[in-house]
Design a protein around this motif. Structure first.
Motif, PDB file in Angstrom:
ATOM      1  N   PHE A 172       0.900  -1.267   0.219  1.00 29.44           N
ATOM      2  CA  PHE A 172       0.025   0.150   0.115  1.00 29.44           C
ATOM      3  C   PHE A 172       0.949   1.322  -0.025  1.00 29.44           C
ATOM      4  O   PHE A 172       2.079   0.953   0.626  1.00 29.44           O
ATOM      5  N   ASP A 173       0.253   2.270  -0.596  1.00 32.89           N
ATOM      6  CA  ASP A 173       1.158   3.552  -0.527  1.00 32.89           C
ATOM      7  C   ASP A 173       1.204   3.948   0.969  1.00 32.89           C
ATOM      8  O   ASP A 173       0.508   3.557   2.049  1.00 32.89           O
ATOM      9  N   ASP A 174       2.312   4.804   1.073  1.00 32.95           N
ATOM     10  CA  ASP A 174       2.592   5.275   2.428  1.00 32.95           C
ATOM     11  C   ASP A 174       1.076   5.941   3.326  1.00 32.95           C
ATOM     12  O   ASP A 174       1.114   5.702   4.597  1.00 32.95           O
ATOM     13  N   VAL A 175       0.610   6.490   2.676  1.00 30.53           N
ATOM     14  CA  VAL A 175      -0.875   7.248   3.260  1.00 30.53           C
ATOM     15  C   VAL A 175      -1.809   6.150   3.892  1.00 30.53           C
ATOM     16  O   VAL A 175      -2.671   6.536   4.737  1.00 30.53           O
ATOM     17  N   ARG A 176      -1.569   4.835   3.308  1.00 27.05           N
ATOM     18  CA  ARG A 176      -2.671   3.722   3.897  1.00 27.05           C
ATOM     19  C   ARG A 176      -1.560   2.616   4.500  1.00 27.05           C
ATOM     20  O   ARG A 176      -2.000   1.420   4.676  1.00 27.05           O
ATOM     21  N   ALA A 177      -0.743   3.095   4.753  1.00 27.13           N
ATOM     22  CA  ALA A 177       0.436   1.932   5.651  1.00 27.13           C
ATOM     23  C   ALA A 177      -0.425   1.430   6.788  1.00 27.13           C
ATOM     24  O   ALA A 177      -0.946   2.449   7.693  1.00 27.13           O
ATOM     25  N   GLY A 178      -0.677   0.367   7.220  1.00 24.26           N
ATOM     26  CA  GLY A 178      -1.032  -0.130   8.160  1.00 24.26           C
ATOM     27  C   GLY A 178      -2.509  -0.315   7.919  1.00 24.26           C
ATOM     28  O   GLY A 178      -3.134  -0.859   9.084  1.00 24.26           O
ATOM     29  N   TRP A 179      -3.129  -0.137   6.873  1.00 26.70           N
ATOM     30  CA  TRP A 179      -4.326  -0.395   6.696  1.00 26.70           C
ATOM     31  C   TRP A 179      -4.507  -2.014   6.289  1.00 26.70           C
ATOM     32  O   TRP A 179      -3.657  -2.405   5.743  1.00 26.70           O
ATOM     33  N   THR A 180      -5.809  -2.344   6.511  1.00 28.85           N
ATOM     34  CA  THR A 180      -6.184  -3.821   6.278  1.00 28.85           C
ATOM     35  C   THR A 180      -6.989  -3.616   4.762  1.00 28.85           C
ATOM     36  O   THR A 180      -7.184  -2.646   4.268  1.00 28.85           O
ATOM     37  N   ALA A 181      -7.096  -4.731   4.181  1.00 23.84           N
ATOM     38  CA  ALA A 181      -7.685  -4.781   2.855  1.00 23.84           C
ATOM     39  C   ALA A 181      -9.157  -4.392   3.211  1.00 23.84           C
ATOM     40  O   ALA A 181      -9.764  -3.674   2.420  1.00 23.84           O
ATOM     41  N   ASN A 182      -9.777  -4.717   4.101  1.00 24.01           N
ATOM     42  CA  ASN A 182     -11.135  -4.397   4.634  1.00 24.01           C
ATOM     43  C   ASN A 182     -11.354  -2.995   4.852  1.00 24.01           C
ATOM     44  O   ASN A 182     -12.109  -2.399   4.510  1.00 24.01           O
ATOM     45  N   ASP A 183     -10.018  -2.499   5.253  1.00 24.80           N
ATOM     46  CA  ASP A 183     -10.210  -0.682   5.419  1.00 24.80           C
ATOM     47  C   ASP A 183     -10.218  -0.149   4.077  1.00 24.80           C
ATOM     48  O   ASP A 183     -10.969   0.826   3.831  1.00 24.80           O
ATOM     49  N   VAL A 184      -9.450  -0.607   3.123  1.00 22.55           N
ATOM     50  CA  VAL A 184      -9.653  -0.074   1.658  1.00 22.55           C
ATOM     51  C   VAL A 184     -10.986  -0.426   1.269  1.00 22.55           C
ATOM     52  O   VAL A 184     -11.256   0.652   0.541  1.00 22.55           O
ATOM     53  N   TRP A 185     -11.425  -1.384   1.449  1.00 17.76           N
ATOM     54  CA  TRP A 185     -12.889  -1.621   0.727  1.00 17.76           C
ATOM     55  C   TRP A 185     -13.990  -0.889   1.620  1.00 17.76           C
ATOM     56  O   TRP A 185     -14.788  -0.209   0.771  1.00 17.76           O
ATOM     57  N   ARG A 186     -13.885  -0.480   2.713  1.00 24.15           N
ATOM     58  CA  ARG A 186     -14.850   0.406   3.313  1.00 24.15           C
ATOM     59  C   ARG A 186     -14.575   1.800   2.754  1.00 24.15           C
ATOM     60  O   ARG A 186     -15.486   2.761   2.569  1.00 24.15           O
ATOM     61  N   ALA A 187     -13.300   2.177   2.537  1.00 22.34           N
ATOM     62  CA  ALA A 187     -12.941   3.529   2.044  1.00 22.34           C
ATOM     63  C   ALA A 187     -13.555   3.584   0.482  1.00 22.34           C
ATOM     64  O   ALA A 187     -14.156   4.576   0.272  1.00 22.34           O
ATOM     65  N   LEU A 188     -13.623   2.648  -0.057  1.00 25.67           N
ATOM     66  CA  LEU A 188     -14.121   2.605  -1.411  1.00 25.67           C
ATOM     67  C   LEU A 188     -15.595   2.899  -1.459  1.00 25.67           C
ATOM     68  O   LEU A 188     -16.072   3.735  -2.299  1.00 25.67           O
ATOM     69  N   GLN A 189     -16.245   2.170  -0.288  1.00 23.42           N
ATOM     70  CA  GLN A 189     -17.756   2.641  -0.378  1.00 23.42           C
ATOM     71  C   GLN A 189     -17.910   3.873  -0.034  1.00 23.42           C
ATOM     72  O   GLN A 189     -18.927   4.445  -0.479  1.00 23.42           O
ATOM     73  N   ARG A 190     -17.185   4.484   0.839  1.00 27.52           N
ATOM     74  CA  ARG A 190     -17.494   5.892   1.648  1.00 27.52           C
ATOM     75  C   ARG A 190     -17.325   6.952   0.397  1.00 27.52           C
ATOM     76  O   ARG A 190     -17.993   8.065   0.405  1.00 27.52           O
ATOM     77  N   LEU A 191     -16.008   6.570  -0.378  1.00 31.44           N
ATOM     78  CA  LEU A 191     -15.759   7.565  -1.457  1.00 31.44           C
ATOM     79  C   LEU A 191     -16.240   7.476  -2.737  1.00 31.44           C
ATOM     80  O   LEU A 191     -16.029   8.237  -3.859  1.00 31.44           O
ATOM     81  N   SER A 192     -17.332   6.450  -3.059  1.00 27.11           N
ATOM     82  CA  SER A 192     -17.581   6.208  -4.359  1.00 27.11           C
ATOM     83  C   SER A 192     -18.244   7.360  -4.940  1.00 27.11           C
ATOM     84  O   SER A 192     -19.152   8.285  -4.562  1.00 27.11           O
ATOM     85  N   PRO A 193     -17.794   7.738  -6.308  1.00 27.86           N
ATOM     86  CA  PRO A 193     -17.977   8.866  -6.830  1.00 27.86           C
ATOM     87  C   PRO A 193     -19.628   8.811  -7.216  1.00 27.86           C
ATOM     88  O   PRO A 193     -20.277   7.871  -7.654  1.00 27.86           O
ATOM     89  N   GLU A 194     -20.146  10.013  -7.294  1.00 28.48           N
ATOM     90  CA  GLU A 194     -21.690  10.279  -7.733  1.00 28.48           C
ATOM     91  C   GLU A 194     -21.758  10.302  -9.211  1.00 28.48           C
ATOM     92  O   GLU A 194     -22.916   9.982  -9.622  1.00 28.48           O
ATOM     93  N   ALA A 195     -20.763  10.571  -9.745  1.00 29.85           N
ATOM     94  CA  ALA A 195     -20.763  10.854 -11.372  1.00 29.85           C
ATOM     95  C   ALA A 195     -19.456  10.459 -11.672  1.00 29.85           C
ATOM     96  O   ALA A 195     -18.420  10.733 -11.074  1.00 29.85           O
ATOM     97  N   ILE A 196     -19.424   9.995 -13.049  1.00 30.04           N
ATOM     98  CA  ILE A 196     -17.972   9.658 -13.909  1.00 30.04           C
ATOM     99  C   ILE A 196     -18.064  10.497 -15.063  1.00 30.04           C
ATOM    100  O   ILE A 196     -18.853  10.820 -15.699  1.00 30.04           O
TER     101      ILE A 196
END
Length: 278
Positions: A172-196
């Motif tokens: 993982f990038d330094d800003v996500r060092a120490g994160w778990t895979a589930n942490d990344v998955w939860r972030a994806l749900q939180r950050l999901s873009p409204e439009a592309i």
């Protein structure tokens, strides 16, 4: 996952001398060449540089199973993109027994990573060249592109990799060092873009995949296996992240040169989290 260039203070070898891999009869003549194994982000395939005296270098990608199917996908995209932009000339492709071999000729020039490392005084010119090439790619007719990289599909792939335990948390990038895979998955749900904003994207627009000549003109895009219609931030996020290794000047120059005065930080973070899954 995106090929990440090594940190600047330490530059480990990017390839090493190697013996030729098992080759099909059609490629047996290459066995006597000088072989070097690529060490930078092979993403499931073994990658070799093949050097022959008096002839252009070649690159061979070899894979089996699902990774072999990925080479089939790359072949199709390579052939399509070649009608629009410079890329690696195809020399041979073979698929049998769940194994695949993709042979291309080396693209002239140096990678954008090499240029930024070796000519830091030209940083702003290099960023401008990278943006110019990206704008050309994003201007291709998306309606004519047969390859789709839908957000739903990418998230489904990411979740499948999560369930299979295939996400490499140690990379993982330094800003996500120490994160778990589930942490990344939860972030994806939180950050999901409204439009592309769908355009033809490279899918892995990192510094190792863009080659430039001495005038900083594009000589080729390589590793195009993820090419497809997707949000333009797919490419912008990866390039922005890579440029950060070369200081704030390089990173800050990207979006103004591209024509986005105020980048969408949420979309940047989303696509960087998504990239961690691959």
């Amino acid at each position: 996952m995106t090929r990440r260039s090594p940190a600047l203070p330490q530059t480990p070898a990017r390839e090493k001398a190697a013996r030729p891999p098992a080759l099909p009869p059609s490629l047996a003549a290459l066995a006597d060449a000088r072989w070097r194994r690529d060490l930078v982000g092979e993403a499931g395939a073994a990658v070799y540089r093949v050097q022959r005296r008096g002839q252009p270098d070649l690159y061979l990608k070899q894979a089996r199973g699902e990774a072999a199917q990925a080479l089939v996908d790359e072949l199709a995209r390579l052939q399509w993109l070649a009608d629009f932009m410079p890329t690696a000339p195809l020399r041979h492709f073979e698929f049998y027994g769940r194994k695949a071999w993709l042979l291309t000729q080396a693209v002239p020039g140096r990678t954008a990573y090499e240029w930024l490392q070796q000519a830091p005084e030209r940083t702003l010119q290099i960023v401008a060249a990278l943006v110019d090439a990206l704008l050309r790619l994003h201007a291709l007719p998306a309606a004519q592109c047969p390859f789709q990289s839908t957000l739903e599909g990418r998230l489904a792939q990411a979740h499948a990799r999560l369930e299979a335990g295939l996400i490499d948390v140690d990379d993982f990038d330094d800003v996500r060092a120490g994160w778990t895979a589930n942490d990344v998955w939860r972030a994806l749900q939180r950050l999901s873009p409204e439009a592309i904003d769908p355009v033809v994207t490279h899918g892995d627009y990192s510094l190792d995949n863009i080659l430039l000549d001495e005038r900083l003109q594009l000589t080729g895009l390589i590793d195009v296996g993820r090419l497809g219609v997707a949000d333009r931030y797919q490419d912008l996020a990866i390039l922005w992240n890579c440029l950060g290794e070369f200081g704030p000047q390089a990173q800050q120059a990207l979006f103004p040169a591209y024509g986005i005065p105020k980048p969408d930080r949420r979309r940047l973070d989303f696509y960087l989290c998504l990239d961690e899954c691959f």
